[in-house]
Scaffold this motif. Structure first.
Motif, short mmCIF file in Angstrom:
data_model
loop_
_atom_site.label_atom_id
_atom_site.label_comp_id
_atom_site.label_asym_id
_atom_site.label_seq_id
_atom_site.Cartn_x
_atom_site.Cartn_y
_atom_site.Cartn_z
N GLN A 10 0.82 -1.20 0.00
CA GLN A 10 0.00 0.00 0.00
C GLN A 10 0.87 1.26 0.00
OE1 GLN A 10 -3.49 0.17 -0.03
NE2 GLN A 10 -3.40 -2.04 -0.40
N VAL A 11 0.27 2.36 -0.46
CA VAL A 11 0.94 3.67 -0.37
C VAL A 11 1.14 4.06 1.08
CG1 VAL A 11 0.61 6.15 -0.78
CG2 VAL A 11 0.09 4.49 -2.58
N SER A 12 0.12 3.80 1.90
CA SER A 12 0.17 4.14 3.32
C SER A 12 -0.13 2.88 4.12
CB SER A 12 -0.85 5.23 3.65
OG SER A 12 -0.82 5.55 5.03
N ALA B 233 8.85 -1.52 1.45
CA ALA B 233 9.30 -2.29 0.29
C ALA B 233 9.39 -1.33 -0.90
CB ALA B 233 8.33 -3.42 -0.02
N ASP B 234 10.45 -1.44 -1.69
CA ASP B 234 10.62 -0.60 -2.88
C ASP B 234 10.27 -1.41 -4.12
OD1 ASP B 234 11.46 1.70 -1.55
OD2 ASP B 234 13.53 0.97 -1.44
N LEU B 235 9.33 -0.90 -4.90
CA LEU B 235 8.94 -1.52 -6.17
C LEU B 235 9.68 -0.82 -7.30
CD1 LEU B 235 5.07 -1.89 -5.74
CD2 LEU B 235 6.84 -3.57 -5.28
N LEU C 14 9.34 2.96 -6.50
CA LEU C 14 8.21 3.45 -5.71
C LEU C 14 8.31 2.88 -4.31
CD1 LEU C 14 5.28 2.87 -8.25
CD2 LEU C 14 6.41 5.05 -7.73
N ARG C 15 8.26 3.73 -3.30
CA ARG C 15 8.24 3.25 -1.93
C ARG C 15 6.81 2.84 -1.58
NH1 ARG C 15 11.25 3.47 2.73
NH2 ARG C 15 12.83 2.79 1.24
N ARG C 16 6.67 1.59 -1.16
CA ARG C 16 5.40 1.08 -0.70
C ARG C 16 5.62 0.41 0.67
NH1 ARG C 16 3.91 4.15 -3.81
NH2 ARG C 16 2.59 3.89 -5.66
#
Length: 354
Positions: free
Chosen positions: A53-55, A67-69, A77-79
């Motif tokens: 999730q974003v948050s 986790a970094d996608l 993207l940091r998730r």
């Protein structure tokens, strides 16, 4: 700093070690089936929210696993692994679903004890048109169904589940176990600067009981310490206890009680001194929710030097129209722990986090 070496032990999968908890795990599997049967019989739809999730959830004292996608073009993207599926499930309510539940894994960093695991199974459900008292009835029915009416056990405590569960307000609990009028000191979250004088008043009561207090303690900090030391050990000893009607400053996602706006429609369920569930009459005001999120992240920044992003998509769903509803999160592993009488949470997990 390097990680301290762990004590040498046989792997969890060794048949001699695994045999000790096989009966607990078979009971867990049966309870999982009975849980799904319970909700299906009542017209609930099982949903499967994504874990990334974003948050991750914005409670100030919960810590997430990041986790970094990485995209094919090389950007990242940091998730976060969610600490609860709450945001996604409320979006589903805004999309038109009315009775939903999820059984899945959630992650919380910096946790580990006989009743904690950094990865655990959460049972969460939501009902449109319901209130938090309806969720109390759900809890009683669910626990009786998955235990077949057999008592919950923890150490030498035996907790009956066949009689109506106890209902105790937070204010009543503080009066009963601490002789403190909690609401006399409660801050007004809409009044900036009200926390410091409220904390000073409650600090005097805490010192009277021999509880340590620091100069920079907030009102909530002192409340949590008093609850941990003086209240939680007494909850749910003969029968499960619903601890209800929290001060509004302690319920960031809950709506105020119409009868007393100092309080929130929130309860926690305890058995044998163990917290099993946390429930809310859901807040549906997007602007009020944003203000609470910002305040919580300001507190997290002050306490831990970090903050998580606010899920703007979630706030957009609230603004679009989240129907009046109630929702609850229940720690499924802890319920299995008490139903089986196991000593520690790892005894009811199929594999240990390594």
């Amino acid at each position: 700093m390097s990680e301290s070496p762990r004590p040498i032990a046989a792997p969890w999968w060794r048949p001699d070690r695994f045999a000790r908890k096989r009966a607990f795990l078979h009971q867990r599997a049966a309870m999982l089936r009975q849980t799904r049967d319970f909700f299906h019989a009542r017209g609930f739809l099982e949903v499967d929210p994504p874990a990334l999730q974003v948050s991750p959830g914005l409670e100030p004292h919960l810590h997430a696993v990041a986790a970094d996608l990485h995209r094919p073009e090389g950007t990242a993207l940091r998730r976060y692994l969610h600490t609860s599926p709450e945001f996604t499930m409320k979006k589903l309510l805004a999309a038109g679903e009315r009775q939903i539940y999820a059984l899945g894994h959630v992650w919380r960093d910096r946790e580990g004890s006989d009743t904690h695991s950094p990865e655990f199974t959460m049972l969460e459900w939501y009902r449109v048109g319901a209130n938090y008292r309806d969720l109390m009835a759900d809890c009683e029915g669910l626990i009786r169904a998955v235990t077949a009416g057999e008592p919950l056990r923890r150490g030498d405590l035996t907790v009956a589940v066949t009689e109506p569960f106890e209902r105790l307000t937070v204010a009543e609990a503080f009066q009963k176990f601490c002789e403190i009028d909690l609401l006399a000191s409660a801050p007004d979250p809409k009044q900036p600067g009200s926390d410091a004088p409220a904390a000073a008043i409650l600090a005097q009561e805490a010192l009277r009981l021999g509880v340590r207090v620091a100069d920079d303690d907030r009102w909530d900090d002192i409340v949590f310490r008093l609850m941990f030391d003086f209240i939680e050990p007494h909850l749910g000893r003969d029968r499960p206890t619903f601890l209800i009607d929290y001060p509004i400053s302690m319920a960031a996602l809950a709506r105020p009680k119409p009868e007393d706006p100092r309080l929130a429609e929130r309860f926690e369920l305890y058995a044998a001194g163990v917290e099993l569930a946390n429930a809310f009459g859901e807040l549906t005001d997007a602007e009020e929710q944003r203000a609470r999120f910002v305040a919580d992240m300001d507190l997290k920044q002050a306490l831990y030097g970090e903050r998580y992003p606010i899920d703007e998509d979630f706030l957009a769903a609230l603004a679009h129209g989240l129907p009046a509803s109630a929702g609850i999160a229940l720690g499924f592993d802890r319920l299995v722990l008490l139903a089986t009488g196991a000593e520690r949470l790892s005894d009811v997990l199929w594999a240990e986090v390594q």
